[in-house]
Write a protein that holds these residues in place. Structure first.
Motif, short mmCIF file in Angstrom:
data_model
loop_
_atom_site.label_atom_id
_atom_site.label_comp_id
_atom_site.label_asym_id
_atom_site.label_seq_id
_atom_site.Cartn_x
_atom_site.Cartn_y
_atom_site.Cartn_z
N GLY A 446 -18.11 -4.95 -29.93
CA GLY A 446 -18.73 -3.71 -29.50
C GLY A 446 -17.84 -2.92 -28.58
O GLY A 446 -18.27 -1.96 -27.95
N GLY A 447 -16.58 -3.34 -28.49
CA GLY A 447 -15.61 -2.58 -27.71
C GLY A 447 -15.25 -1.29 -28.42
O GLY A 447 -15.67 -1.05 -29.55
N ALA A 448 -14.48 -0.46 -27.76
CA ALA A 448 -14.13 0.84 -28.32
C ALA A 448 -12.64 1.08 -28.21
O ALA A 448 -11.99 0.64 -27.27
CB ALA A 448 -14.90 1.96 -27.62
N SER A 449 -12.12 1.80 -29.19
CA SER A 449 -10.71 2.17 -29.19
C SER A 449 -10.60 3.65 -28.86
O SER A 449 -11.07 4.50 -29.62
CB SER A 449 -10.07 1.89 -30.55
N GLY A 453 -4.70 1.12 -27.69
CA GLY A 453 -4.17 -0.04 -28.40
C GLY A 453 -5.15 -1.19 -28.48
O GLY A 453 -4.76 -2.36 -28.57
N PHE A 454 -6.43 -0.88 -28.46
CA PHE A 454 -7.48 -1.88 -28.42
C PHE A 454 -7.38 -2.87 -29.59
O PHE A 454 -7.47 -4.09 -29.40
CB PHE A 454 -8.85 -1.18 -28.44
N GLU A 455 -7.20 -2.34 -30.80
CA GLU A 455 -7.17 -3.22 -31.97
C GLU A 455 -6.04 -4.24 -31.88
O GLU A 455 -6.22 -5.41 -32.21
CB GLU A 455 -7.02 -2.39 -33.26
N THR A 456 -4.88 -3.79 -31.43
CA THR A 456 -3.72 -4.69 -31.35
C THR A 456 -3.98 -5.81 -30.35
O THR A 456 -3.73 -6.99 -30.64
CB THR A 456 -2.47 -3.90 -30.94
N ARG A 474 -8.36 -8.42 -38.69
CA ARG A 474 -8.84 -7.05 -38.84
C ARG A 474 -9.93 -6.83 -37.80
O ARG A 474 -10.94 -7.54 -37.78
CB ARG A 474 -9.39 -6.81 -40.24
N VAL A 475 -9.72 -5.85 -36.94
CA VAL A 475 -10.64 -5.60 -35.83
C VAL A 475 -11.59 -4.46 -36.19
O VAL A 475 -11.16 -3.36 -36.53
CB VAL A 475 -9.88 -5.25 -34.54
N VAL A 476 -12.89 -4.74 -36.11
CA VAL A 476 -13.94 -3.74 -36.31
C VAL A 476 -14.54 -3.45 -34.95
O VAL A 476 -14.90 -4.37 -34.21
CB VAL A 476 -15.02 -4.25 -37.28
N HIS A 477 -14.67 -2.19 -34.61
CA HIS A 477 -15.15 -1.84 -33.26
C HIS A 477 -15.98 -0.57 -33.32
O HIS A 477 -15.88 0.23 -34.25
CB HIS A 477 -13.96 -1.62 -32.32
#
Length: 738
Positions: A446-449, A453-456, A474-477
């Protein structure tokens, strides 16, 4: 959708004529305040005292407008161009009322029952009056932080979609806190949270203003339901500069008490927080954060902060990167510089004498006020990082260079500031991870980009915990229909709080992998390891198996499962009641042109204690970007108003942003010497360290360049403002060497 905005700062609406606009081809509907009377005002994110309810903003003005740019009507048409043309045909008649633009003036009436001083906040500990009575030296300054805010590459935008068959509302747009916004929107619209989903889209920076709730976000949802068609809204840059959250503007009357050796005895500050016309979703948090940050990384035996939280006829204010902390660092570090001059102590020495020591940790600041949150600084070695920064900057060499150049008539100066910043505030966040039959990991948070560089970083933390290449993750946010919880990305939470939850999730998934692999390889789980997506025995030769193969072998119905759940999937949480405080040092070297008032930054150094830098390159990017914004607020950026409340900074010709010409190459020092004890990876936030101490360091450097004492009292230090100050001060502060 196109918004018709108030052209006056304060007044009573007497008439809104939409006749001509409604007749324009392609116009579907035009709403005024009467059409959305049943929609609640934009609500606070956190519970707030009932007395503050009156200060919430309606989605469209009712009988009263309170700032230029306030939404008065909404036009819905077949295209953006049609809507904009029609909006210009809406006729508004307003009887103007007296305008309040100075928060230090006596408060007036907000309405029949409420004052423009919404509240007075207090935080204190120790005996402040005794500290000042016993002081050898007292420093008093009146200081101002100019009104400025975030200017992301993209302006705000939102799309509302309503699925009639499923009775499902969807909001697409920038949302740094989609899950918390969903709860607020559901409450405002009287809907079940499960019937509303928010979808965060990629943006080039959040910085506090992106992803908050604004009237326009509510309007696109209401319109989608009523008009039964998707509603799109994109603001233009002029709208952004006059309607998106402003921030920072405060006037401080601060005092510092010291003994003869320069040790701080007490700090006392009364400040006036200019909130603008309404209180938006953050409530009074920025004023609280200012008070909580004022003592900073120093031993301050007694402290008192009083915040007069006042409304004016300006754009409403809320958070901007390092909210409250940027303001507090400017006040505190200016006081220390002036105190050093009065006592004849170097500016570095006065800081050394007062910095909290490692043995002071954890350092507890418990305030006297009932219900006030206790500040607990988790750990740190502030003196070591301070000395490390001075050495890396070759500070003594810089001092010699400054002295040499001053003898040649140059106005060159050095400035220092030291700060701390909270990060990883709880109470909790969670994540879910699964491995598919190709051996790839899907991580849902439930984080946000918001461009950080959140996904990395999440992929790195997850991959390391499980034992797979982060490129396989694979990051889903930011999708509230994929995971029912999430803290989003604000207040330097993402890496520390969500990253810790991802770490816990990865470890749980790894444990499940090893449990299944133990059966498949006929080996104790304790003897197995996971690396590069393969499970193998730690010692000696033996069989191995890929995560992809395990995923295929543990599908529903497999006899291998026993009483275990099918699939390689796990959910983990990180819960905390403590924050991880980052800290750092800024050093600026500036050159002042006395004839024009221009300030040129020649060198800039930032040191930041990150605890553990998951991705040092991204941390450096955060520091560099924050520093550029801090320079903007220190030297250039300011929202100004006329006496009638007209905004004077609604284009980039008037609201000046720093360019590559104004921002030097920043020397960045990422320290990982003191991991935080309050999360499993020892991480500290990095999102706000680059901006926190910038205003303070630059102001101190400018004053040092001019060899003045306590004269630089306002940010931004614009050329015009500084030139006037130089001209006024020539007699009292002659040019060095003259």
């Amino acid at each position: 959708m196109r918004i018709v905005r108030s052209p006056v700062a304060n007044g009573e609406i007497t008439k809104i004529d939409i006749t001509e606009a409604m007749a324009a081809p392609g116009v579907f509907a035009i709403w005024t305040g009467d059409d959305v009377r049943d929609v609640a005002p934009v609500d606070y994110r956190d519970p707030a005292p009932e007395a503050l309810a009156v200060y919430r903003q309606p989605v469209l003005a009712g009988k009263r407008v309170r700032y230029v740019g306030e939404p008065v009507a909404a036009v819905f048409a077949s295209s953006a161009y049609t809507a904009e043309d029609a909006a210009e045909l809406v006729q508004i008649e307003i009887d103007t009322l007296p305008v309040l633009i100075d928060a230090t003036r006596p408060p007036g009436a907000f309405d029949e029952k409420s004052s423009t001083e919404a509240t007075v906040l207090k935080q204190s500990y120790g005996n402040v009056d005794r500290a000042f009575a016993d002081a050898h030296t007292v420093v008093e300054l009146e200081l101002d932080i100019g009104r400025h805010s975030a200017i992301p590459m993209e302006t705000r935008g939102a799309i509302g979609v309503y699925d009639v068959g499923q009775d499902m509302l969807r909001l697409y747009g920038a949302a740094k806190i989609p899950h918390r916004n969903r709860v607020t929107l559901a409450r405002m619209l009287g809907r079940n949270p499960g019937s509303l989903h928010l979808h965060e889209l990629h943006v080039g920076g959040g910085f506090g203003v992106r992803g908050e709730l604004y009237p326009e976000d509510v309007l696109v949802l209401v319109a989608a339901m009523r008009l039964r068609r998707p509603i799109k809204w994109i603001e233009d840059r002029r709208e952004h500069l006059m309607a998106t959250n402003h921030s920072r503007q405060q006037h401080h009357r601060a005092r510092l008490a010291l003994d003869a050796d320069g040790h701080i005895l007490g700090l006392d500050d009364v400040f006036f927080h200019d909130q603008g016309a309404y209180i938006r979703t953050h409530g009074v948090n920025v004023a609280y954060m200012t008070m909580g940050s004022l003592p900073g990384p120093y031993r301050v035996p007694s402290y008192r902060g009083v915040a007069h939280f006042r409304l004016t006829n300006k754009t409403p204010a809320a958070t901007y990167r390092a909210p409250g902390a940027y303001e507090a660092s400017f006040v505190r570090e200016r006081l220390l510089d002036v105190a050093a001059r009065k006592l004849g102590i170097s500016r570095t020495e006065i800081r050394r004498r007062n910095l909290l020591q490692p043995e002071d940790m954890p350092h507890v600041r418990k305030f006297d006020q009932p219900g006030a949150e206790t500040t607990i600084l988790d750990s740190g070695n502030y003196p070591e990082l301070f000395q490390k920064t001075l050495k890396a900057a070759a500070y003594e060499n810089l001092r010699e260079e400054v002295a040499r150049r001053r003898t040649n008539g140059e106005s060159v100066g050095l400035g220092i500031s030291v700060f701390y910043d909270e990060s990883g505030r709880g109470p909790a966040d969670g994540a879910r991870a699964s491995i598919d039959t190709d051996g790839c990991v899907e991580l849902i948070t439930g984080g946000a980009s918001v461009g950080q560089g959140f996904e990395t970083v999440m992929a790195q933390i997850c991959g390391q915990a499980i034992g797979v290449d982060y490129k396989k993750v694979r990051v889903v946010h930011g999708q509230t229909d994929r995971i029912p919880y999430g803290i989003g990305a604000h207040a330097s939470r993402a890496t520390v709080l969500t990253g810790s939850a991802v770490h816990e999730t990865g470890l749980k998934l790894r444990e499940k992998i090893l449990s299944f692999a133990s059966d498949l390889l006929q080996a104790p789980a304790a003897d197995l390891d996971v690396k590069d997506g393969q499970v193998f025995a730690r010692k000696g030769a033996g069989a191995s198996i890929s995560l992809a193969e395990i995923a295929r072998r543990v599908a529903p119905g497999s006899p291998l499962l026993g009483d275990r759940d099918p699939g390689l999937i796990a959910e983990g949480w990180h819960k905390t009641d403590r924050m991880a405080f980052s800290y750092g040092v800024h050093i600026a070297m500036v050159n002042v042109d006395r004839e024009t008032g221009a300030v040129r930054i020649e060198k800039y150094i930032v040191a930041h204690e990150a605890g553990r830098a998951v991705n040092p390159m991204l941390v450096e990017g955060q520091i560099a970007g924050g520093c550029a914004q801090g320079i903007g607020g220190a030297l250039l950026e300011e929202f100004t108003y006329s006496e009638m409340g007209d905004p004077l900074s609604t284009t980039f010709a008037d609201y000046l942003l720093p360019t590559l010409h104004e921002v030097p190459d920043v020397q960045i020092i990422i320290s990982q010497d003191v991991p935080s004890p309050v999360n499993p990876l020892g991480m500290r936030g990095a999102g706000e360290g680059g901006i926190n101490g910038a205003g303070a360091a630059i102001a101190n450097a400018v004053e040092d360049a001019l060899q003045w004492d306590g004269v630089i009292t306002r940010l931004p230090i614009t050329p015009l403002r500084l030139k006037k100050q130089i001209d006024r001060s020539r007699e009292n502060y002659p040019r060095p060497g003259s």
